[in-house]
Design an enzyme around this catalytic site. Structure first.
Site: not given
Length: 219
Positions: A109, A167, A194
């Protein structure tokens, strides 16, 4: 022929995470890579403001690599005055120097977005970042105009981009867009959201990518 040592990857956590939380959430991945690669996690330098996240079972505060606003971060925001990136680049450089040698990076991320920036600097010859490749999970390109220079030239460093089709935090198109900034990126899609996937199909892809960099290969 001596047995090849495991690769060493410096691992960069996501926004609102920490080194400990990333270790907790990569148990399946570390098991999948056992004997081939080891992950060394570090904390981002910036603490989030109090109340940024309620985590009753967490004993370490959540952190971030940079902010798009005062104490906040949104991946899609074209921040006019992003704060904190230089400190984070220095933190990564220090970790590479103090805990190295490392072969590559693994980012998740916001940590993957930072790792991509490190790749750009490395590809330009920045001696602070002696890494050969990166694995970027749920990555994205920063929208801040001040960060645009990282993406102006194709980034010539080998990368594996892991993209979750569902995601909801970093949408798949954002990760694919970043992949296009690299020369010959490898893109691995998975049906999940995610997180860092480590099912058999992904394990195979990780190992195939990492095999290219194993010390002692072909000797």
């Amino acid at each position: 022929m001596a047995e090849a040592r495991p690769l060493r990857l410096l691992a960069l956590h996501g926004y609102r995470q920490s080194a400990r939380r990333l270790r907790q959430r990569t148990g399946a991945l570390r098991k999948a890579l056992r004997g081939r690669a080891e992950l060394v996690t570090i904390d981002a330098p910036h603490l989030l403001p109090a109340g940024a996240e309620d985590d009753p079972d967490g004993d370490d505060p959540p952190r971030g690599w940079w902010f798009s606003g005062p104490g906040t971060f949104e991946a899609g925001e074209a921040a006019a005055a992003p704060v904190g990136l230089e400190e984070s680049l220095s933190t990564v450089a220090a970790a590479l120097a103090e805990h190295g040698p490392f072969d590559g990076l693994l980012g998740f991320s916001q940590g993957a977005a930072l790792a991509a920036m490190v790749c750009a600097l490395r590809a330009r010859g920045d001696p602070r970042f002696p890494v050969a490749f990166a694995v970027l999970v749920a990555a994205f390109a920063s929208r801040a105009p001040a960060h645009g220079h990282f993406y102006r030239e194709p980034i010539a460093l080998p990368t594996l981009h892991v993209v979750g089709d569902t995601d909801a935090v970093i949408a798949a198109p954002l990760s694919r867009e970043l992949a296009q900034c690299f020369v010959e990126p490898v893109v691995l899609t998975h049906p999940g959201g995610h997180f860092i996937p480590a099912a058999p199909a992904q394990k195979k892809a990780y190992l195939e990518f990492l095999e290219r960099f194993c010390p002692g290969q072909g000797q």
